[in-house]
Design an enzyme around this catalytic site. Sequence first.
Site, mmCIF file in Angstrom:
data_model
loop_
_atom_site.group_PDB
_atom_site.id
_atom_site.type_symbol
_atom_site.label_atom_id
_atom_site.label_comp_id
_atom_site.label_asym_id
_atom_site.label_seq_id
_atom_site.Cartn_x
_atom_site.Cartn_y
_atom_site.Cartn_z
ATOM 1 C CD GLU A 206 -2.773 -1.389 2.447
ATOM 2 O OE1 GLU A 206 -3.680 -2.020 2.505
ATOM 3 O OE2 GLU A 206 -2.011 -0.932 3.539
ATOM 4 C CG ASP A 273 -7.985 -6.106 10.987
ATOM 5 O OD1 ASP A 273 -8.084 -5.237 10.285
ATOM 6 O OD2 ASP A 273 -8.789 -7.077 10.678
#
Length: 278
Positions: A206, A273
């Site tokens: 990313e 997460d």
Amino acid sequence: MERLATYIHDFHHATVLVIGDLVADHYIWGKVERISPEAPVPIVDVQSESYMLGGAGNVANNILSLEGKVRICGVVGHDEMGRWITHALRVQGVDTSGMIVDEERPTTKKTRVVAHSQHVVRFDHEQRGEISVRSQERILEYVRTHLNQTGALVISDYAKGVVTRTLVKGVIELTKENNIPVVVDPKMKHFDYYTGATIITPNTAEASIASGITIQNDESLRRAGEMLLNQSGSAAILITRGEHGMSLFERGKGVMNIPAVGREVYDVTGAGDTVVGA
């Protein structure tokens, strides 16, 4: 280290508001003993099925496991999976008063077929278009009325439609007025949404795409991190790098590399997460 230990000791005092895409992770477990005569594909003999909280629900679960208190905002459908997610969160102890039921869109469900510990295939039931303007307004109103009970806010973006440019802008404006940090687990195509967030936590892929710099070594990592820090207006960028650990870029402080400690694990799904939750 003493300061860090104090923060960890105080995790149970933290109240975090999580906003993001709610996902039901559905697993079908089985074994393969033959190939289909109809097509060259394996026939899975199903042994069991299970469900887990995914997306923003998994972030909330991770915060709870660290003894924090959690409120969650997201959208589910008027369907069985939406009811399952809501019930599962409540059983865990998450405040679900910020969840919205939208009869016009299904709850996101990812089904993974696993045979002999191998991921065979995944199929998704979802609608990825942006949530309605009305739903965005309801989330913003919920944030506005609960900020005085919030220590930090997490945006968990899985690109399923909850995290929109308008919503993020409104959330960041509200949190700045109230001096509340915003932590973002990003998606590449939404990177320009997060301007002004306190910290953004992209993985290597990313960060490479968002910066336009392919991260291959320490030098390209440094350039990518500094570029994202300058572009985002954030106080920090934390690039998660798998087995290479994490690299923290803070404004005016350079880079801090945090090593990883190797462990044998079955599945690394949801590692991001865990990072954003902590």
